[in-house]
Motif scaffolding. Sequence first.
Motif, PDB file in Angstrom:
ATOM      1  N   VAL A 108      -9.773 -12.713 -13.205  1.00 32.03           N
ATOM      2  CA  VAL A 108     -11.020 -12.710 -12.439  1.00 32.03           C
ATOM      3  C   VAL A 108     -10.746 -13.006 -10.968  1.00 32.03           C
ATOM      4  N   LEU A 109      -9.961 -14.030 -10.714  1.00 39.32           N
ATOM      5  CA  LEU A 109      -9.721 -14.446  -9.330  1.00 39.32           C
ATOM      6  C   LEU A 109      -8.943 -13.393  -8.552  1.00 39.32           C
ATOM      7  N   THR A 110      -7.910 -12.834  -9.136  1.00 42.45           N
ATOM      8  CA  THR A 110      -7.116 -11.847  -8.402  1.00 42.45           C
ATOM      9  C   THR A 110      -7.887 -10.539  -8.200  1.00 42.45           C
ATOM     10  N   LYS A 111      -8.732 -10.190  -9.159  1.00 39.81           N
ATOM     11  CA  LYS A 111      -9.595  -9.010  -8.974  1.00 39.81           C
ATOM     12  C   LYS A 111     -10.540  -9.227  -7.799  1.00 39.81           C
ATOM     13  N   VAL A 112     -11.142 -10.404  -7.728  1.00 37.55           N
ATOM     14  CA  VAL A 112     -12.073 -10.705  -6.639  1.00 37.55           C
ATOM     15  C   VAL A 112     -11.346 -10.712  -5.297  1.00 37.55           C
ATOM     16  N   LEU A 113     -10.147 -11.280  -5.236  1.00 32.40           N
ATOM     17  CA  LEU A 113      -9.396 -11.307  -3.980  1.00 32.40           C
ATOM     18  C   LEU A 113      -9.088  -9.889  -3.494  1.00 32.40           C
ATOM     19  N   GLU A 114      -8.701  -9.021  -4.393  1.00 26.09           N
ATOM     20  CA  GLU A 114      -8.428  -7.638  -4.005  1.00 26.09           C
ATOM     21  C   GLU A 114      -9.705  -6.928  -3.551  1.00 26.09           C
ATOM     22  N   ASP A 115     -10.820  -7.228  -4.211  1.00 25.75           N
ATOM     23  CA  ASP A 115     -12.091  -6.631  -3.795  1.00 25.75           C
ATOM     24  C   ASP A 115     -12.455  -7.069  -2.384  1.00 25.75           C
ATOM     25  N   MET A 116     -12.269  -8.348  -2.074  1.00 30.52           N
ATOM     26  CA  MET A 116     -12.573  -8.847  -0.735  1.00 30.52           C
ATOM     27  C   MET A 116     -11.730  -8.133   0.309  1.00 30.52           C
TER      28      MET A 116
END
Length: 364
Positions: A108-116
């Motif tokens: 979840v966290l790494t997906k969100v970081l890439e989205d940002m």
Amino acid sequence: MSQNSKEKEDLCWKKSDVRYLSAEEKRRTLSLWESCFPEDSREFLEYYYTEKTKENRIAVIEKEGEILSMLHRNPYRLHVKGQIWESDYLVAVATRKDCRGKGAMRAVLTKVLEDMNREKMPFTFLMPAAEGIYTPYDFAFVSEGKKYKLKEENVQYVPVEKTEELEKAARRMKDWLKTRFEVFTERNKTYAEQLKREVESEHGQLRLLCREGRTAGVQAFWGSEKQEQRLLYAPDELCEIQAGNPLIMGRITELQTFLTAFSLKKKGKLTVLLEAEDRWIPENSGRFLWELTETSSTVIRQKTAVQAAEDRSQVYLRAKIGQLAQWLMGYREPGAIWTDLPVQTREQLEQIQTVQGVWIDEVV
């Protein structure tokens, strides 16, 4: 098989398993919140799921209709050295107890970081339950929470109720912040309205502080069982100020935009040949040519290897993404971060005007 390969093999969840909930689905995360954060009252959660989820995004992993892991992206407008960035405050990072240790939070966290990064969002921040949870993802402390206590007795308290009082509270908070800090979240009437509802959800109150017929500051208390100060923005002469502990961790999510906020302390030009390392956002890793003057800076990605600088107008720096955040947010000096820096390199880096003061005291 290496230890890292074994760990990856053992993980059940991947970034492809992560999705964002629709507005109608967001309350499905309420039971996970209650199980992971039992200290939050029902009244506060009703406020949160009524108000804060209107604009936020919630990334989740689910199985057979059950939310197993979640992360809330709560949007704020962040003032950074005179610029305004759209930035997300990460809250309610949680995984169901029986699903932990299987890579759900990592996914979840790494997906969100890439989205940002794709969204060109330069920076994100959070208030950690424990530092060790987030340092593996290159989050680093960027501010401390000073403690302010009102010492003046001759002060009148005016509860914030009317529109003009909300506007006055917002102006007072913004004026207080911009004279002390270079990084803080936007204060306006909408912010003040939401803050009022937030403290009232915990039986608290937002109020103006008045002295000699004039508004001197803003204060808020809250707490269902025990009332405590939520915030105090008042002139220093009215306060006892104590040093605080590390409070907010931050992370650079789009390096090139982030770097353009900085300039030199005085007239001149400096070229930084930067080798950046980011383990989770590949677009932040690589070679960059960062040119600064006293008024602005530009950043260009380089396709070929950068060479060590040969003159005083250039400096070579190899840095991890978390190190860059702590340095440029003014939390640590270059010599404390990179202890083996040559004296000339340290002096060159000290020409760059880093952030003078970070104040982030949001709760959600």
